[in-house]
Design a protein around this motif. Structure first.
Motif, PDB file in Angstrom:
ATOM      1  N   ALA A 108     -28.767   5.098   3.078  1.00 30.28           N
ATOM      2  CA  ALA A 108     -28.777   4.369   1.808  1.00 30.28           C
ATOM      3  C   ALA A 108     -28.734   2.864   2.013  1.00 30.28           C
ATOM      4  N   GLY A 109     -28.489   2.440   3.243  1.00 31.34           N
ATOM      5  CA  GLY A 109     -28.422   1.008   3.524  1.00 31.34           C
ATOM      6  C   GLY A 109     -27.106   0.374   3.134  1.00 31.34           C
ATOM      7  N   ASP A 110     -26.061   1.202   2.891  1.00 31.88           N
ATOM      8  CA  ASP A 110     -24.765   0.663   2.487  1.00 31.88           C
ATOM      9  C   ASP A 110     -23.990   0.096   3.671  1.00 31.88           C
ATOM     10  N   ILE A 111     -24.221   0.656   4.863  1.00 29.23           N
ATOM     11  CA  ILE A 111     -23.534   0.176   6.060  1.00 29.23           C
ATOM     12  C   ILE A 111     -24.549   0.051   7.192  1.00 29.23           C
ATOM     13  N   GLU A 112     -24.152  -0.658   8.243  1.00 27.46           N
ATOM     14  CA  GLU A 112     -24.978  -0.761   9.444  1.00 27.46           C
ATOM     15  C   GLU A 112     -24.138  -0.408  10.664  1.00 27.46           C
ATOM     16  N   GLU A 113     -24.681   0.439  11.528  1.00 27.27           N
ATOM     17  CA  GLU A 113     -24.045   0.710  12.816  1.00 27.27           C
ATOM     18  C   GLU A 113     -24.539  -0.350  13.788  1.00 27.27           C
ATOM     19  N   ILE A 114     -23.600  -1.101  14.379  1.00 29.27           N
ATOM     20  CA  ILE A 114     -24.035  -2.218  15.214  1.00 29.27           C
ATOM     21  C   ILE A 114     -23.663  -2.056  16.685  1.00 29.27           C
ATOM     22  N   SER A 115     -22.781  -1.093  17.004  1.00 34.36           N
ATOM     23  CA  SER A 115     -22.402  -0.896  18.399  1.00 34.36           C
ATOM     24  C   SER A 115     -21.745   0.461  18.569  1.00 34.36           C
ATOM     25  N   PHE A 259     -15.843  20.859  19.440  1.00 34.86           N
ATOM     26  CA  PHE A 259     -16.207  19.737  18.584  1.00 34.86           C
ATOM     27  C   PHE A 259     -17.472  19.061  19.117  1.00 34.86           C
ATOM     28  N   PRO A 260     -18.307  18.564  18.229  1.00 34.60           N
ATOM     29  CA  PRO A 260     -19.555  17.936  18.674  1.00 34.60           C
ATOM     30  C   PRO A 260     -19.296  16.652  19.436  1.00 34.60           C
ATOM     31  N   PRO A 261     -20.260  16.259  20.284  1.00 34.29           N
ATOM     32  CA  PRO A 261     -20.143  14.958  20.944  1.00 34.29           C
ATOM     33  C   PRO A 261     -19.975  13.873  19.880  1.00 34.29           C
ATOM     34  N   ASN A 262     -19.098  12.936  20.143  1.00 41.79           N
ATOM     35  CA  ASN A 262     -18.712  12.014  19.090  1.00 41.79           C
ATOM     36  C   ASN A 262     -18.877  10.561  19.523  1.00 41.79           C
ATOM     37  N   ASP A 263     -19.940   9.928  19.066  1.00 45.84           N
ATOM     38  CA  ASP A 263     -20.061   8.490  19.270  1.00 45.84           C
ATOM     39  C   ASP A 263     -19.075   7.788  18.352  1.00 45.84           C
ATOM     40  N   VAL A 264     -18.190   6.997  18.935  1.00 49.61           N
ATOM     41  CA  VAL A 264     -17.225   6.227  18.148  1.00 49.61           C
ATOM     42  C   VAL A 264     -17.796   4.818  18.022  1.00 49.61           C
ATOM     43  N   THR A 265     -18.244   4.487  16.840  1.00 57.08           N
ATOM     44  CA  THR A 265     -19.059   3.291  16.657  1.00 57.08           C
ATOM     45  C   THR A 265     -18.313   2.166  15.950  1.00 57.08           C
ATOM     46  N   VAL A 266     -18.905   0.980  16.050  1.00 56.02           N
ATOM     47  CA  VAL A 266     -18.509  -0.159  15.223  1.00 56.02           C
ATOM     48  C   VAL A 266     -19.541  -0.253  14.102  1.00 56.02           C
ATOM     49  N   ALA A 267     -19.067  -0.142  12.871  1.00 60.87           N
ATOM     50  CA  ALA A 267     -19.960  -0.198  11.713  1.00 60.87           C
ATOM     51  C   ALA A 267     -19.488  -1.295  10.770  1.00 60.87           C
ATOM     52  N   VAL A 268     -20.437  -1.893  10.060  1.00 59.66           N
ATOM     53  CA  VAL A 268     -20.099  -2.972   9.129  1.00 59.66           C
ATOM     54  C   VAL A 268     -20.767  -2.729   7.775  1.00 59.66           C
ATOM     55  N   HIS A 269     -20.185  -3.315   6.750  1.00 63.49           N
ATOM     56  CA  HIS A 269     -20.814  -3.271   5.431  1.00 63.49           C
ATOM     57  C   HIS A 269     -22.144  -4.021   5.468  1.00 63.49           C
ATOM     58  N   LYS A 270     -23.064  -3.591   4.649  1.00 64.91           N
ATOM     59  CA  LYS A 270     -24.439  -4.112   4.681  1.00 64.91           C
ATOM     60  C   LYS A 270     -24.524  -5.629   4.516  1.00 64.91           C
ATOM     61  N   ASP A 271     -23.564  -6.231   3.810  1.00 66.04           N
ATOM     62  CA  ASP A 271     -23.645  -7.668   3.525  1.00 66.04           C
ATOM     63  C   ASP A 271     -23.130  -8.538   4.665  1.00 66.04           C
ATOM     64  N   LEU A 272     -22.348  -7.970   5.586  1.00 62.70           N
ATOM     65  CA  LEU A 272     -21.700  -8.802   6.592  1.00 62.70           C
ATOM     66  C   LEU A 272     -22.684  -9.522   7.524  1.00 62.70           C
TER      67      LEU A 272
END
Length: 338
Positions: A108-115, A259-272
């Motif tokens: 939906a473009g509400d957040i971005e996964e950045i790392s 449990f499935p493999p789990n990428d633990v990510t850094v995510a930010v709100h779309k506006d940041l």
């Protein structure tokens, strides 16, 4: 003529002040771009999240002269805060635990996964290893030598006796409101654990740790949900009970796999990215692993330190790592603050 000069001079002053005001809004004291007063990070309730928050806050505040804050809550509440923009940064998004809402928010473009912060983690139902193997140094005999799998647990209600219901055993679930709690509920049913065991819901992560610590120090049996990297898994010798290899179709239907493999990510709100592009560039470089994270958590346990103190210690120990995430200029500012 005199009045005309006064008017022209007033207009000139307004133009100059307006230009200065624009510069102040677009750049902070370091000359880095920012269009947000306070960057808010999420605290979903566990210590590794708090340590990574503290590391990020130290760099953002001291390196970029940017105020930060933290909003605490359940996984569901804090993630919804990220989607809505009340929270700007999620330092530990356990993506497969919240797979559906995470992917929907990305699409939906509400957040971005950045790392990807780290991806070498485990989670599931653990027992102290001495439950299976014993511990001669502590004069502990094996209590369940044939215990291997989560499904095997239903054969050992007397080993994991529920103090409030001695005819049945007790398994410590994740706290109510955590994403994995429902997965363990499903495992209880599909593996038949509910035939002989009670599904106990603790009030918090701290309650799980207290329960495990009391049992471990006393050499008693214990079984419950936990994950790595944590100070607990670094401190104690624990065994993760086996389940069938992860299969996405089965997992989606019954949860009867590991449990499935789990990428633990850094995510930010779309506006940041527009509001604080330099901070987002730093966060896009943020990468650790389970061992590095557990080092900070072990320091917390051994020194009765809080997450901020552990973050400072970690940054002093691993200057080569975090300085690679930022420019030399920013690194020097943060090192001076440390």
């Amino acid at each position: 003529m005199k009045k005309k000069l006064i008017v022209l001079f007033s207009i000139f002053i307004l133009v100059v002040l307006s230009a200065c005001g624009d510069d102040t809004e677009s750049e902070n004291d370091t000359g880095t771009e920012s269009d947000i007063d306070t960057i808010v990070l999420s605290d979903a309730g566990w210590d590794s999240n708090r340590v990574h928050n503290s590391i990020a806050q130290m760099i953002i505040e001291e390196g970029y002269d940017q105020d930060t804050d933290v909003t605490a809550g359940t996984t569901a509440a804090t993630f919804q805060g990220l989607v809505d923009g009340d929270i700007n940064v999620y330092m530990e998004a356990w993506t497969d635990n919240i797979k559906e809402i995470y992917e929907e928010a990305i699409e939906a473009g509400d957040i971005e996964e950045i790392s990807v912060n780290f991806d070498d983690n485990d989670q599931g139902l653990y027992v102290p290893t001495y439950v299976i193997e014993g511990d001669p140094e502590r004069d502990i005999e094996p209590m369940a030598p044939d215990l291997r799998t989560v499904e095997d647990l239903k054969d050992y209600p007397e080993v994991f006796e529920d103090p409030e219901d001695p005819e049945r055993g007790r398994v410590i679930n994740a706290p109510s409101g955590w994403a994995v709690q429902e997965a363990i509920d499903a495992k209880f049913e599909v593996y038949g654990l509910d035939e002989t065991l009670n599904n106990f819901m603790p009030g918090s992560d701290a309650a799980i740790v207290a329960s495990l610590t009391d049992a471990y120090e006393s050499g008693e049996a214990w079984v419950g949900y936990y994950w790595s990297p944590t100070g607990v898994t670094a401190q104690y010798d624990l065994t993760l009970l086996e389940e069938p290899a992860f299969d996405e179709e089965i997992w989606e239907e019954t949860k009867a796999t590991e449990f499935p493999p789990n990428d633990v990510t850094v995510a930010v709100h779309k506006d940041l990215p527009e509001q604080a592009p330099d901070v987002v560039e730093f966060l896009s470089n943020y990468e650790t692993n389970s061992d590095l994270t557990e080092q900070a958590l072990t320091y917390m346990d051994e020194n009765d330190a809080d997450p901020e103190e552990a973050a400072i210690w970690w940054m002093e120990e691993h200057e080569d790592i975090w300085t690679s995430w930022v420019s030399d200029e920013i690194a020097e500012k943060v090192k001076e603050a440390l």
